[in-house]
Design a protein around this motif. Structure first.
Motif, PDB file in Angstrom:
ATOM      1  N   PHE A  92       0.870  -1.325   0.141  1.00 37.91           N
ATOM      2  CA  PHE A  92      -0.003  -0.075   0.117  1.00 37.91           C
ATOM      3  C   PHE A  92       1.043   1.146   0.171  1.00 37.91           C
ATOM      4  CE2 PHE A  92      -2.640   3.104   2.214  1.00 37.91           C
ATOM      5  CZ  PHE A  92      -3.626   3.348   1.120  1.00 37.91           C
ATOM      6  N   THR A  93       2.031   1.179   0.788  1.00 42.09           N
ATOM      7  CA  THR A  93       2.888   2.332   0.715  1.00 42.09           C
ATOM      8  C   THR A  93       3.673   2.621  -0.600  1.00 42.09           C
ATOM      9  OG1 THR A  93       3.291   2.051   3.231  1.00 42.09           O
ATOM     10  CG2 THR A  93       4.779   3.322   1.934  1.00 42.09           C
ATOM     11  N   PHE A 121       3.915  14.177   0.949  1.00 38.10           N
ATOM     12  CA  PHE A 121       3.414  12.610   0.871  1.00 38.10           C
ATOM     13  C   PHE A 121       4.730  11.701   0.446  1.00 38.10           C
ATOM     14  CE2 PHE A 121      -0.754  14.599   0.212  1.00 38.10           C
ATOM     15  CZ  PHE A 121      -1.438  13.496   0.887  1.00 38.10           C
ATOM     16  N   ILE A 122       5.618  12.175  -0.268  1.00 43.54           N
ATOM     17  CA  ILE A 122       6.863  11.440  -0.670  1.00 43.54           C
ATOM     18  C   ILE A 122       7.556  11.138   0.629  1.00 43.54           C
ATOM     19  CG2 ILE A 122       9.112  11.376  -1.888  1.00 43.54           C
ATOM     20  CD1 ILE A 122       7.751  13.071  -4.149  1.00 43.54           C
ATOM     21  N   HIS A 123       7.817  11.992   1.400  1.00 38.61           N
ATOM     22  CA  HIS A 123       8.835  11.774   2.637  1.00 38.61           C
ATOM     23  C   HIS A 123       7.891  11.047   3.828  1.00 38.61           C
ATOM     24  CE1 HIS A 123      12.366  14.068   1.314  1.00 38.61           C
ATOM     25  NE2 HIS A 123      11.422  14.834   0.889  1.00 38.61           N
ATOM     26  N   THR A 124       6.851  11.393   3.952  1.00 40.64           N
ATOM     27  CA  THR A 124       5.997  10.590   4.908  1.00 40.64           C
ATOM     28  C   THR A 124       5.873   9.268   4.631  1.00 40.64           C
ATOM     29  OG1 THR A 124       4.623  12.454   5.428  1.00 40.64           O
ATOM     30  CG2 THR A 124       3.635  10.342   5.961  1.00 40.64           C
ATOM     31  N   LEU A 125       5.473   8.862   3.188  1.00 40.22           N
ATOM     32  CA  LEU A 125       5.700   7.479   2.980  1.00 40.22           C
ATOM     33  C   LEU A 125       6.836   6.685   2.855  1.00 40.22           C
ATOM     34  CD1 LEU A 125       2.872   7.902  -0.040  1.00 40.22           C
ATOM     35  CD2 LEU A 125       2.591   6.901   2.013  1.00 40.22           C
ATOM     36  N   THR A 170       3.861   3.750  12.493  1.00 43.41           N
ATOM     37  CA  THR A 170       4.871   4.255  11.494  1.00 43.41           C
ATOM     38  C   THR A 170       4.302   5.408  10.755  1.00 43.41           C
ATOM     39  OG1 THR A 170       3.990   2.666   9.766  1.00 43.41           O
ATOM     40  CG2 THR A 170       5.626   1.707  11.248  1.00 43.41           C
ATOM     41  N   LEU A 171       2.976   5.326  10.431  1.00 49.67           N
ATOM     42  CA  LEU A 171       2.158   6.216   9.839  1.00 49.67           C
ATOM     43  C   LEU A 171       2.223   7.436  10.631  1.00 49.67           C
ATOM     44  CD1 LEU A 171       0.468   7.437   7.239  1.00 49.67           C
ATOM     45  CD2 LEU A 171      -1.355   6.391   8.445  1.00 49.67           C
TER      46      LEU A 171
END
Length: 313
Positions: free
Chosen positions: A65-66, A100-104, A145-146
């Protein structure tokens, strides 16, 4: 040079190869399609197959999903550059993509640690496996983690909005990457740079330490096993995870080093490394697990009649 608080940033494709961007987009489209289909397929298999309702495959579903999120976060801007020469993006859109890129990426790193913990319990404390890794434990670890990634990264876009930007504002990648955007800011960016470093230390460095510690304990346990066949089976169980860790961290570390220590590197090198960083992990993870996991192989044959050869057997 005029500074602006509402700048427009310019993405970059492959410098000097602009005339060939349409042709370059073909392999990128194929790779993105494989990544999207592969990760979606893993999610379908874990959801549909009762035999895959185990902690290790729940973590694999979170990883898939990530990876889907990472692919969808970068694919529009990458393909827009190649197809339409749409190279410009506003500050808000850029910061949103960056978030979104760095969070994921942080979530993916955390999930890899959770998967290492799963292997640690399975090999070092197999009798307590079902007691320790309950569905609620898996959900808590995945949620943590999220929350960690989103919470730690949330201040960075707000910090960047406080800086004016001046000059051409040309990014080194076909997407918004935090060190790249920070390099274009005017004024004293030391506080934002320090927080970015703290974010990296609290996520990726800590995760690497925990992963290495888990494998030290795992290898110590495997060495104590008296049956060579059990040693091999245990090592084979770790192979998928090790491949995934290497595929994720090697491009990440390479890109970070490139940004921090290599100021005169070729723009094509920047572009190649940036695309490898966010494309190779979503692309290779499904392939690795499809080729190395017997349970995934069985689920593929049952659901789709797919015949694969398990590597190493």
């Amino acid at each position: 040079i005029t500074a602006s608080n509402s700048p427009t940033f310019s993405f970059i494709g492959f410098p000097g190869l602009e005339a060939a961007h349409i042709w370059i987009s073909i392999p990128f489209c194929v790779l993105y399609l494989i990544a999207l289909v592969g990760n979606a397929l893993l999610l379908i298999l874990v959801t549909a197959e009762q035999n895959l309702h185990e902690p290790q495959f729940y973590f694999l579903a979170v990883l898939a999903f990530t990876d889907l999120g990472l692919s969808l976060s970068t694919m529009p801007s990458v393909l827009a550059v190649f197809w339409f020469d749409a190279c410009h993006v506003g500050l808000d859109a850029c910061l949103t993509q960056m978030f979104f890129i760095h969070t994921l990426s942080s979530v993916e790193s955390g999930v890899l640690v959770a998967m290492a913990f799963d292997l640690l319990v399975a090999i070092c404390a197999p009798l307590n496996y079902t007691r320790i890794l309950t569905p609620s434990t898996v959900a808590c670890l995945s949620g943590a983690t999220l929350v960690r990634g989103a919470t730690l990264l949330a201040p960075l876009p707000f910090l960047l909005r406080t800086f004016p930007f001046c000059g051409a504002n040309i990014l080194s990648h076909p997407y918004c990457y935090y060190p790249d955007v920070l390099n274009l800011a005017c004024g004293d960016v030391s506080s934002s740079s320090a927080y970015g470093l703290a974010f990296a230390l609290c996520t990726f460095v800590v995760d690497v330490v925990f992963t290495l510690a888990s494998y030290v304990r795992i290898l110590g346990t495997i060495m104590k096993l008296e049956t060579p066949d059990r040693n091999w089976r245990s090592l084979h169980t770790c192979a998928c995870h090790l491949c995934t860790v290497l595929v994720f961290y090697l491009p990440l570390i390479s890109l970070a080093v490139l940004h921090r220590y290599t100021w005169d590197a070729s723009p094509i090198l920047y572009t190649t490394m940036s695309n490898a960083y966010l494309l190779m992990t979503p692309l290779l993870n499904p392939l690795v697990y499809s080729l190395k996991s017997r349970q995934i192989q069985t689920a593929l044959r049952k659901q789709f009649g797919v015949q694969c050869v398990i590597a190493g057997e």
